[in-house]
Enzyme design. Structure first.
Site, mmCIF file in Angstrom:
data_model
loop_
_atom_site.group_PDB
_atom_site.id
_atom_site.type_symbol
_atom_site.label_atom_id
_atom_site.label_comp_id
_atom_site.label_asym_id
_atom_site.label_seq_id
_atom_site.Cartn_x
_atom_site.Cartn_y
_atom_site.Cartn_z
ATOM 1 C CB SER A 177 -0.878 0.175 1.330
ATOM 2 O OG SER A 177 -1.916 0.793 1.345
ATOM 3 C CG ASP B 223 -5.412 -1.953 0.679
ATOM 4 O OD1 ASP B 223 -3.939 -1.570 0.591
ATOM 5 O OD2 ASP B 223 -5.651 -0.958 2.369
#
Length: 291
Positions: A52, A181
């Site tokens: 991320s 994510d």
């Protein structure tokens, strides 16, 4: 006559420092202090793994952008709130009028690849193979329900997938997968560096905000806060089984996922990492040299 099976070839011992940068939204700006400390030590990682926000910053560093340059770049982008919000609007998937026209596009959802094109330093290349330091970008295969590691091929789609926070950044189609994510499945990807470096340093910014007012969280705050609680729980379970050689936890737990406009404060709160990195890594490398 007895038969002795051939001895397996001895694998070379890994050398150098591997760096894992974790997920955590705006708190991931704290990674910059770690990079500055490495630069001041003259230590160049042999490999970087990022999830991320850690993948976003890790890719820029792997491209040869120094920690000091990254600090200046980030603060420059975030200094003018109106200008940065304009950049975000340019990276939207849909328009607010789409809701009224029935097209159904989410007017808030951001195209991660467009956003990276707007905010990454110009030095970041198009492909993993062009990076100065090998990078592993960790995303989540939505339908496969597992982490997906990228080390070759186009850089932007992999990192955009790694940062595709649900409800904020659209999923990315890559290699037959829909990526979301990386923090969902692998918020602190130090395991990707095992066997690739003599010393693994990991910076954990997964902890959710604490010490805030005891009031009902707003919808976005509840959504992102719940994700951070999950990521913290995953990381704690991972650390029970094994752990990086050096685990860094910056004091940024009072910041929320989207507190990017508090970048100066986040960097100030993480400043303690500078001497911590120098001390811990210096001791570890000295120990290895004596062995």
């Amino acid at each position: 006559m007895t038969f002795s099976p051939p001895l397996p070839a001895l694998l070379p011992k890994p050398e150098g420092v591997g760096l894992a940068l974790g997920a955590g939204g705006a708190r991931g700006l704290a990674h910059i202090v770690v990079l500055e400390a490495l630069d001041e030590l003259g230590v160049k990682p042999v490999a970087i793994a990022g999830s991320s926000m850690g993948a976003v910053i890790g890719a820029a560093y792997a491209a040869g952008v120094t920690g000091k340059q990254l600090r200046a770049h980030a603060l420059g982008l975030l200094r003018n709130r109106a200008n940065f919000m304009t950049q975000l609007l340019r990276a939207r998937v849909g328009r607010f009028s789409d809701l009224l026209s029935g097209l159904g596009a989410n007017p808030v959802l951001i195209d991660g690849e467009k956003l990276l094109d707007l905010v990454w330093p110009a030095q970041v290349p198009d492909r993993f193979e062009q990076l100065a330091i090998p990078l592993t970008a960790v995303a989540t295969d939505f339908h496969g329900r597992r982490d997906a590691l990228f080390e070759t091929g186009p850089l932007a789609p992999a990192v955009a997938g790694s940062m595709a926070i649900a409800g904020l950044v659209k999923p990315v189609s890559a290699d037959g997968m829909y990526l979301v994510d990386g923090g969902v499945t692998n918020p602190l990807p130090y395991r990707a560096l095992i066997g690739r470096a003599a010393v693994i340093v990991a910076c954990d910014v997964t902890m959710g905000p604490i010490g805030l007012e005891a009031a009902s969280p707003r919808p976005f705050e509840a959504m992102f806060g719940a994700a951070q609680i999950l990521q913290g729980a995953i990381t704690r379970e991972m650390l029970k089984t094994d752990a990086p050689d050096i685990l860094l936890i910056p004091k940024v737990q009072t910041f929320r996922t989207l507190d990017f406009f508090r970048a100066v404060k986040i960097l100030e709160a993480a400043e303690h990492l500078r001497e911590e990195v120098k001390r811990a890594l210096g001791e570890r490398l000295e120990s290895l040299n004596r062995a």
